[in-house]
Write a protein that holds these residues in place. Structure first.
Motif, PDB file in Angstrom:
ATOM      1  N   THR A  22     -15.486   9.526  19.608  1.00  0.00           N
ATOM      2  CA  THR A  22     -14.453  10.367  20.207  1.00  0.00           C
ATOM      3  C   THR A  22     -13.226   9.552  20.597  1.00  0.00           C
ATOM      4  N   LEU A  25     -11.338   8.578  17.541  1.00  0.00           N
ATOM      5  CA  LEU A  25     -10.546   9.718  17.072  1.00  0.00           C
ATOM      6  C   LEU A  25      -9.232   9.830  17.833  1.00  0.00           C
ATOM      7  N   VAL A  26      -9.338   9.745  19.146  1.00  0.00           N
ATOM      8  CA  VAL A  26      -8.157   9.900  19.994  1.00  0.00           C
ATOM      9  C   VAL A  26      -7.178   8.750  19.778  1.00  0.00           C
ATOM     10  N   SER A  29      -5.524   8.917  16.296  1.00  0.00           N
ATOM     11  CA  SER A  29      -4.637  10.085  16.257  1.00  0.00           C
ATOM     12  C   SER A  29      -3.374   9.843  17.070  1.00  0.00           C
ATOM     13  N   VAL A  93      -8.705  12.707  11.957  1.00  0.00           N
ATOM     14  CA  VAL A  93      -7.626  11.910  12.564  1.00  0.00           C
ATOM     15  C   VAL A  93      -6.291  12.215  11.914  1.00  0.00           C
ATOM     16  N   LEU A  96      -5.260  15.725  13.462  1.00  0.00           N
ATOM     17  CA  LEU A  96      -4.910  15.570  14.875  1.00  0.00           C
ATOM     18  C   LEU A  96      -3.662  14.706  15.037  1.00  0.00           C
ATOM     19  N   LEU A 157      -5.200  15.425  23.223  1.00  0.00           N
ATOM     20  CA  LEU A 157      -5.916  14.980  22.022  1.00  0.00           C
ATOM     21  C   LEU A 157      -7.407  14.812  22.296  1.00  0.00           C
ATOM     22  N   SER A 161     -10.096  16.813  20.164  1.00  0.00           N
ATOM     23  CA  SER A 161     -10.983  16.066  19.269  1.00  0.00           C
ATOM     24  C   SER A 161     -12.322  16.767  19.064  1.00  0.00           C
ATOM     25  N   ALA A 164     -13.449  18.434  15.734  1.00  0.00           N
ATOM     26  CA  ALA A 164     -14.010  17.663  14.621  1.00  0.00           C
ATOM     27  C   ALA A 164     -15.487  17.966  14.424  1.00  0.00           C
ATOM     28  N   GLU A 171     -18.948  12.984  16.649  1.00  0.00           N
ATOM     29  CA  GLU A 171     -18.352  12.667  17.951  1.00  0.00           C
ATOM     30  C   GLU A 171     -19.262  13.182  19.069  1.00  0.00           C
TER      31      GLU A 171
END
Length: 227
Positions: A22, A25-26, A29, A93, A96, A157, A161, A164, A171
């Protein structure tokens, strides 16, 4: 009750892996959104008419559609149509990040437009080109001024996330749901997931606010000593 909490302890290591995914991802992104958003801003503020209209369309498109629609559009339609076989993480990603770029571009645009025209004129009078004035005079101030608004992108974000999960990215929410199917304890595991999201949100926001205080331009947007 003991059995419910044992579901958390037995799942903790697996959930920690989801936290890492997670946060990745953030982070990615945010980086994509920053680079693309800043590029969009420069085109919107300083570019020719055609570029400005193109940026307007981009912002309108990515801000006007829900995350889930964008995710399905890119994962099931657009990328397969152009022959790209990207992993679910890469698609997530990308979507986002591109959506974040639309929001970040408007944050940066507001910061740039808050800087007086006199600073550009002063830089040009010192012999700088327009590009040099933007790079060395306007952008350093604009990026610092944009931090309060930009800091809101992190919690946004972070919560976004979770979508996803719908395309199989492993995640935090995905792993929580998988552990629920194994243990049959939805209440305690979803509650644990919610608490982790809250801690990540407030922890990351506090860090960004600390950075904001460190780089704040004295006398702008803040009054020292309550005067």
């Amino acid at each position: 009750m003991f059995e419910s909490f044992s579901a958390v302890t037995s799942s903790w290591e697996y959930l920690l892996g989801g936290i890492g995914v997670t946060l990745s991802l953030v982070a990615v992104s945010l980086l994509i959104g920053f680079v693309c958003g800043l590029t969009l801003t420069l085109g919107q503020v300083y570019g020719p008419w055609v570029v400005r209209r193109g940026v307007d369309v981009y912002v309108w498109f990515f801000r006007g559609l829900p995350n889930i629609v964008l995710l399905f559009l890119f994962y099931f339609a657009f990328f397969p149509m152009i022959g790209l076989n990207l992993s679910p993480f890469a698609v997530a990603v990308t979507v986002l990040g591109l959506r974040s770029a639309a929001y970040q571009s408007q944050i940066f645009r507001g910061a740039i437009q808050s800087i007086t025209d006199g600073q550009m004129l002063a830089a040009r009078s010192l012999g700088m080109t327009r590009a040099q004035a933007v790079r060395y005079v306007i952008l350093p101030q604009a990026l610092r001024l944009s931090l309060p608004g930009w800091s809101n992108e992190y919690p946004v974000l972070l919560t976004d996330s979770a979508v996803a999960y719908l395309i199989g990215v492993a995640e935090l929410l995905t792993r929580t749901s998988q552990m629920i199917s194994r243990t049959g304890e939805p209440m305690v595991l979803y509650l644990t997931c919610a608490v982790i999201f809250i801690l990540m949100s407030y922890g990351g926001t506090a860090l960004i606010q600390h950075i904001e205080r460190k780089v704040r331009i004295p006398g702008i947007g803040h009054v020292e000593g309550g005067e």
